[in-house]
Design a protein around this motif. Structure first.
Motif, PDB file in Angstrom:
ATOM      1  N   VAL A  29      -2.480 -11.718  -5.548  1.00 53.45           N
ATOM      2  CA  VAL A  29      -1.470 -11.239  -5.338  1.00 53.45           C
ATOM      3  C   VAL A  29      -2.500  -9.776  -5.906  1.00 53.45           C
ATOM      4  CG1 VAL A  29       0.446 -10.286  -4.661  1.00 53.45           C
ATOM      5  CG2 VAL A  29      -0.093 -13.128  -4.777  1.00 53.45           C
ATOM      6  N   THR A  30      -2.655  -8.458  -4.649  1.00 54.39           N
ATOM      7  CA  THR A  30      -2.514  -7.029  -5.100  1.00 54.39           C
ATOM      8  C   THR A  30      -0.595  -6.314  -5.376  1.00 54.39           C
ATOM      9  OG1 THR A  30      -2.584  -6.342  -2.466  1.00 54.39           O
ATOM     10  CG2 THR A  30      -4.758  -6.988  -4.038  1.00 54.39           C
ATOM     11  N   GLU A  31       0.056  -6.737  -5.017  1.00 53.73           N
ATOM     12  CA  GLU A  31       0.873  -6.060  -4.803  1.00 53.73           C
ATOM     13  C   GLU A  31       1.909  -6.278  -5.784  1.00 53.73           C
ATOM     14  OE1 GLU A  31       1.734  -9.701  -2.480  1.00 53.73           O
ATOM     15  OE2 GLU A  31       0.494  -8.007  -2.370  1.00 53.73           O
ATOM     16  N   HIS A  32       2.698  -5.808  -6.043  1.00 56.12           N
ATOM     17  CA  HIS A  32       3.569  -6.404  -6.969  1.00 56.12           C
ATOM     18  C   HIS A  32       5.022  -7.170  -6.409  1.00 56.12           C
ATOM     19  CE1 HIS A  32       6.580  -6.346 -10.955  1.00 56.12           C
ATOM     20  NE2 HIS A  32       7.067  -5.617 -10.488  1.00 56.12           N
ATOM     21  N   ILE A  33       5.374  -8.504  -6.547  1.00 56.43           N
ATOM     22  CA  ILE A  33       6.518  -9.567  -6.447  1.00 56.43           C
ATOM     23  C   ILE A  33       7.679  -8.384  -7.123  1.00 56.43           C
ATOM     24  CG2 ILE A  33       7.153 -11.069  -5.279  1.00 56.43           C
ATOM     25  CD1 ILE A  33       4.052 -12.020  -5.123  1.00 56.43           C
ATOM     26  N   ALA A  34       8.464  -8.148  -6.383  1.00 52.90           N
ATOM     27  CA  ALA A  34      10.008  -7.898  -7.744  1.00 52.90           C
ATOM     28  C   ALA A  34      10.954  -8.572  -7.184  1.00 52.90           C
ATOM     29  CB  ALA A  34      10.029  -6.424  -7.457  1.00 52.90           C
ATOM     30  N   ASP A 256       3.107   7.075 -20.057  1.00 52.72           N
ATOM     31  CA  ASP A 256       2.483   5.885 -19.022  1.00 52.72           C
ATOM     32  C   ASP A 256       3.319   4.690 -18.465  1.00 52.72           C
ATOM     33  OD1 ASP A 256      -0.327   5.245 -17.189  1.00 52.72           O
ATOM     34  OD2 ASP A 256       0.039   4.152 -19.894  1.00 52.72           O
ATOM     35  N   VAL A 257       4.708   4.935 -19.294  1.00 55.95           N
ATOM     36  CA  VAL A 257       5.920   3.181 -19.337  1.00 55.95           C
ATOM     37  C   VAL A 257       6.954   4.119 -18.620  1.00 55.95           C
ATOM     38  CG1 VAL A 257       3.835   2.367 -20.866  1.00 55.95           C
ATOM     39  CG2 VAL A 257       5.517   3.827 -21.721  1.00 55.95           C
ATOM     40  N   TYR A 258       7.510   3.253 -18.001  1.00 58.54           N
ATOM     41  CA  TYR A 258       8.625   3.616 -17.932  1.00 58.54           C
ATOM     42  C   TYR A 258       9.684   2.232 -17.872  1.00 58.54           C
ATOM     43  CZ  TYR A 258       5.763   6.608 -15.803  1.00 58.54           C
ATOM     44  OH  TYR A 258       4.529   7.657 -15.689  1.00 58.54           O
ATOM     45  N   ASP A 259      11.177   2.210 -17.886  1.00 59.15           N
ATOM     46  CA  ASP A 259      12.363   1.934 -17.552  1.00 59.15           C
ATOM     47  C   ASP A 259      11.360   0.453 -16.958  1.00 59.15           C
ATOM     48  OD1 ASP A 259      13.312   2.751 -19.547  1.00 59.15           O
ATOM     49  OD2 ASP A 259      15.375   3.118 -18.998  1.00 59.15           O
ATOM     50  N   PRO A 262       7.482  -0.722 -10.654  1.00 61.75           N
ATOM     51  CA  PRO A 262       6.338   0.699 -10.630  1.00 61.75           C
ATOM     52  C   PRO A 262       7.834   1.185 -10.792  1.00 61.75           C
ATOM     53  CG  PRO A 262       5.029  -1.624  -9.198  1.00 61.75           C
ATOM     54  CD  PRO A 262       6.222  -1.999  -9.999  1.00 61.75           C
ATOM     55  N   LEU A 263       7.660   2.846 -10.240  1.00 56.56           N
ATOM     56  CA  LEU A 263       8.866   3.293 -10.930  1.00 56.56           C
ATOM     57  C   LEU A 263       9.132   3.331  -9.601  1.00 56.56           C
ATOM     58  CD1 LEU A 263       9.940   5.905 -12.636  1.00 56.56           C
ATOM     59  CD2 LEU A 263       8.494   7.111 -11.850  1.00 56.56           C
ATOM     60  N   PRO A 264      10.961   3.650  -9.050  1.00 56.24           N
ATOM     61  CA  PRO A 264      10.970   3.675  -8.149  1.00 56.24           C
ATOM     62  C   PRO A 264      10.740   4.440  -7.123  1.00 56.24           C
ATOM     63  CG  PRO A 264      12.809   2.276  -9.546  1.00 56.24           C
ATOM     64  CD  PRO A 264      11.406   2.795 -10.168  1.00 56.24           C
ATOM     65  N   ALA A 265      11.039   4.946  -6.398  1.00 56.34           N
ATOM     66  CA  ALA A 265      10.017   6.212  -5.258  1.00 56.34           C
ATOM     67  C   ALA A 265      11.431   7.233  -5.526  1.00 56.34           C
ATOM     68  CB  ALA A 265       9.943   5.718  -3.228  1.00 56.34           C
ATOM     69  N   ASP A 266      12.910   7.145  -5.497  1.00 58.28           N
ATOM     70  CA  ASP A 266      13.689   8.091  -5.525  1.00 58.28           C
ATOM     71  C   ASP A 266      14.576   8.299  -7.346  1.00 58.28           C
ATOM     72  OD1 ASP A 266      15.370   5.047  -6.143  1.00 58.28           O
ATOM     73  OD2 ASP A 266      16.555   5.414  -5.209  1.00 58.28           O
ATOM     74  N   HIS A 267      12.765   7.696  -7.753  1.00 58.31           N
ATOM     75  CA  HIS A 267      13.710   7.984  -9.404  1.00 58.31           C
ATOM     76  C   HIS A 267      13.037   8.924 -10.125  1.00 58.31           C
ATOM     77  CE1 HIS A 267      13.676   7.460 -14.282  1.00 58.31           C
ATOM     78  NE2 HIS A 267      13.612   6.121 -13.742  1.00 58.31           N
TER      79      HIS A 267
END
Length: 315
Positions: A29-34, A256-259, A262-267
């Protein structure tokens, strides 16, 4: 045996190592399954799952919905996002792979230079036809403040001293003797933030470190200082960090790290102008991935033989 490899963002798992010893039924699986429901559906028939670090969490509520899962391999030597007690109750063996290289400390030094010398801004300017718009400090003679002086923090200190930096450090249990062994001066927490030209976080995320760095610490930093976090996002109060960045109360931040990853597009971090934002690549090197996936194959072979390797136990 069905094996699913999760979060292979670079699409290198199949070619990085030889999987023929364990299966012909490999699902990558190459994408992240949220979504948890989607994840459970995707893993319904998988007896083995290879998780890339902490990209996909496995709490008890998820593990209980995977009755066919027998082996969960996490790349690296530990994974705080796996509920080991729940895994044991579900009859799931959890193994690690070990790691390789000095990738994260190297990345920290690269971020220090890229931030202070405005690499991103100057690159964009050159591509747009410009030339020399910024000026920034070198590392030699500057003070690096480390929040945490474990294995990775110590490696960062060694590299920083090679660049002529003075290194100070604080952590909840750091002694002056332990710091001196690493060529570092132990100081109080507030002194790190008040005096350092660069502050870099190197702590493990736990109940005691979650939110450890907040508004008081960040507002104490010099307006010329830079803040870096390559450990875990929740160690830092994100709202407080956004506040000092928006007010330009500090020179900038390298993250390099976030809450949420992946970092949301509208963050809101994506619209800040005084930041260097990386997609959690501190450990992402050719050497590390070779060790990760080769270790995963070893774990699966050993599990099938009834002799699990590098098994993770409940603390």
């Amino acid at each position: 045996m069905r094996i699913t490899v999760l979060d292979d963002y670079q699409d290198v798992a199949r070619t990085n190592t030889d999987w023929s010893a364990v299966t012909d039924d490999l699902d990558v699986v190459t994408e992240h399954i949220a979504g948890v429901d989607e994840l459970v559906v995707r893993l319904a028939d998988s007896e083995v799952v290879v998780a890339m670090r902490e990209r996909t969490p496995f709490p008890a509520t998820t593990l209980q919905r995977l009755p066919n899962l027998r082996l969960l391999v996490t790349t690296g030597g530990r994974n705080a996002s796996i509920d080991l007690a729940a895994a044991r109750e579900c009859g799931i063996t959890v193994c690690g792979t070990g790691a390789a290289g000095n990738a994260m400390p190297e990345l920290v030094i690269g971020m220090l230079i890229a931030l202070s010398r405005h690499f991103v801004e100057e690159d964009r300017a050159v591509r747009a036809g410009g030339w020399q718009h910024t000026i920034g400090p070198g590392l030699s003679g500057r003070t690096l403040g480390l929040v945490g002086l474990g294995r990775l923090g110590t490696a960062v200190a060694t590299l920083a001293r090679a660049f002529g930096m003075q290194v100070i450090a604080w952590s909840p249990h750091l002694t002056a003797e332990r710091a001196a062994e690493a060529g570092v001066r132990a100081v109080g927490k507030q002194e790190v933030f008040k005096t350092a030209d660069f502050v870099s976080v190197h702590l493990v995320l736990s109940d005691s470190t979650r939110g450890l760095i907040g508004a008081d610490e960040l507002r104490a930093m010099k307006p010329t200082a830079f803040f870096l976090n390559t450990s875990r996002g929740p160690i830092v109060d994100e709202a407080a960090l956004l506040d000092v960045l928006d007010r330009q109360a500090i020179a900038g931040a390298g993250l390099d790290v976030y809450d949420t990853e992946p970092l949301p597009a509208d963050h809101p971090l994506r619209s800040t102008t005084n930041t260097l934002l990386l997609p959690h690549i501190g450990y992402v090197t050719t050497e590390a991935y070779e060790a990760f996936y080769a270790g995963a194959v070893e774990d699966i072979v050993a599990f099938r033989a009834g002799r699990p390797l590098r098994q993770l136990e409940v603390p």
